[in-house]
Write an enzyme that holds these catalytic residues in place. Structure first.
Site, PDB file in Angstrom:
ATOM      1  N   SER A 145      -9.770 -35.076  45.101  1.00  0.00           N
ATOM      2  CA  SER A 145      -8.308 -35.524  45.311  1.00  0.00           C
ATOM      3  C   SER A 145      -7.507 -34.401  45.007  1.00  0.00           C
ATOM      4  O   SER A 145      -8.196 -33.619  44.310  1.00  0.00           O
ATOM      5  CB  SER A 145      -8.153 -36.751  44.127  1.00  0.00           C
ATOM      6  OG  SER A 145      -6.687 -36.955  44.101  1.00  0.00           O
ATOM      7  N   TYR A 159      -9.170 -39.489  35.788  1.00  0.00           N
ATOM      8  CA  TYR A 159      -9.492 -39.392  37.321  1.00  0.00           C
ATOM      9  C   TYR A 159      -9.334 -38.035  37.632  1.00  0.00           C
ATOM     10  O   TYR A 159     -10.143 -37.419  38.371  1.00  0.00           O
ATOM     11  CB  TYR A 159      -8.059 -40.169  38.019  1.00  0.00           C
ATOM     12  CG  TYR A 159      -8.149 -40.151  39.432  1.00  0.00           C
ATOM     13  CD1 TYR A 159      -8.923 -40.971  40.292  1.00  0.00           C
ATOM     14  CD2 TYR A 159      -7.646 -39.297  40.140  1.00  0.00           C
ATOM     15  CE1 TYR A 159      -9.088 -41.118  41.396  1.00  0.00           C
ATOM     16  CE2 TYR A 159      -7.547 -39.025  41.542  1.00  0.00           C
ATOM     17  CZ  TYR A 159      -8.386 -40.230  42.402  1.00  0.00           C
ATOM     18  OH  TYR A 159      -8.403 -40.192  43.549  1.00  0.00           O
ATOM     19  N   LYS A 163     -12.282 -35.877  39.412  1.00  0.00           N
ATOM     20  CA  LYS A 163     -12.136 -35.396  40.753  1.00  0.00           C
ATOM     21  C   LYS A 163     -12.334 -33.768  40.853  1.00  0.00           C
ATOM     22  O   LYS A 163     -12.832 -32.970  41.900  1.00  0.00           O
ATOM     23  CB  LYS A 163     -10.937 -35.562  41.408  1.00  0.00           C
ATOM     24  CG  LYS A 163     -11.009 -37.277  41.559  1.00  0.00           C
ATOM     25  CD  LYS A 163     -11.836 -37.629  42.600  1.00  0.00           C
ATOM     26  CE  LYS A 163     -11.874 -39.130  42.869  1.00  0.00           C
ATOM     27  NZ  LYS A 163     -12.620 -39.540  43.956  1.00  0.00           N
TER      28      LYS A 163
END
Ligand SMILES: NC(=O)c1ccc[n+]([C@@H]2O[C@H](COP(=O)([O-])OP(=O)(O)OC[C@H]3O[C@@H](n4cnc5c(N)ncnc54)[C@H](O)[C@@H]3O)[C@@H](O)[C@H]2O)c1
Length: 293
Positions: A145, A159, A163
């Site tokens: 991402s 997150y 990522k």
């Protein structure tokens, strides 16, 4: 990959969102497809709809946090289709932790690491050995991402950190496959340039008992609609990228053997440049964004 026609593709997180779109695009390219997801019912529904649409597809309920489950996915793929050529380690979650980072539960971290990072590691360990043994073209696509893969949103440490790890893991995998002159290669996928309107904002639906919340939540679980209303109230318009556009980019990237499957955008490139320059010039970060997009 020189061609996708007649090849076998496995997509984790395939019950919906981007994973389903990649599976559908693979089928349109003439591939046989395995969709894997931890959520049994949505997976069953998606597989039935895909079959109705003429896709050659099977669904395998899989928990990517569990290596034995990913090994079972590999075995189910081989017994259904006899070989495997493309594996998209795409299952991912937004941990949705409450409050500041120092207030986050350790299970928020363990869950994100389990799905977003170890899910990728499990996919590599289960599939790469058989792909090498096949002595045929093969490709691993790991979904990262911009959030973390390029620079982190401070509000989402689990997150962003996982990522970022996906990028590093994929770079190492690519380097090692190059070293042995393998017919198998690897890419890292950055969906975007805008966010995708998928189930990611309601990831709590796929949170398993093993990583359950340790304390009752203070705020209700978010929904896409609630997030949109919040952003609107803050004067921010959310721009979305259709999942089909990202799936198309995956196919183009596979055929071109691109390592970086990245849409490129002025905003994203500026972000990357600002972070790189901060490191190069040893200046403190000024590029940390407050909102996604
Ligand atoms: N939505 C975005 O804007 C965006 C942006 C950048 C990257 N991504 C990444 O794209 C990928 C796909 O996400 P999406 O946006 O389609 O969201 P999504 O929630 O619609 O899809 C993710 C899927 O992963 C599945 N999953 C969760 N935990 C799992 C587990 N333990 N084992 C197997 N499957 C599991 C979910 O059930 C879900 O079907 C993710 O890796 C996500 O981080 C999304």
């Amino acid at each position: 990959m020189r061609t996708l026609q007649g090849r076998v593709g496995v997509v984790t997180g395939g019950a919906g969102g981007l994973g389903r779109a990649i599976g559908e695009r693979f089928a349109a390219a003439g591939m046989r497809v395995v969709l894997a997801d931890v959520q049994a019912e949505p997976l069953e529904r998606t597989v039935a709809e895909c079959r109705d649409a003429g896709m050659e597809v099977i669904g395998v309920q899989t928990d990517v946090t569990n290596f034995a489950s990913v090994e079972a996915l590999r075995d189910a793929t081989l017994s259904a289709f006899g070989s495997v050529h493309v594996v998209c380690n795409n299952a991912g979650i937004g941990a949705g932790a409450e409050g500041r980072m120092w207030e986050h539960e350790l299970n928020d971290w363990k869950w994100a690491i389990g799905v977003n990072m170890m899910g990728v590691v499990h996919g590599i360990n289960a599939f790469v050995p058989v792909m090498l043994e096949q002595n045929d073209e093969g490709h691993i696509v790991n979904t990262s991402s911009g959030n973390g893969g390029v620079s982190p949103l401070p509000s989402t440490p689990q997150y962003a950190a996982t990522k970022a790890a996906v990028v590093t893991i994929t770079e190492c995998l690519y380097g090692q496959l190059q070293e042995i002159d393998a017919k198998v290669s690897a890419s890292v996928l950055f969906p975007g340039p805008h966010i995708l309107r998928t189930g990611l904002f309601e990831s709590w639906r796929s949170r398993t008992e093993e990583f359950a919340k340790e304390r009752p939540r203070k705020t209700p679980y978010t929904t896409v609609e609630a997030l949109e209303a919040q952003m609107k109230a803050a004067g921010v318009t959310i721009a979305y990228t259709p999942v089909e556009e990202v799936a198309e980019r995956v196919v183009v990237g596979l055929l071109a053997n691109d390592f970086w499957i990245h849409p490129g955008s002025e905003r994203g490139d500026n972000q990357l440049r600002a972070r790189t320059e901060s490191m190069l010039h040893r200046t403190n970060p000024t590029y940390l964004r407050a909102v996604p997009g």
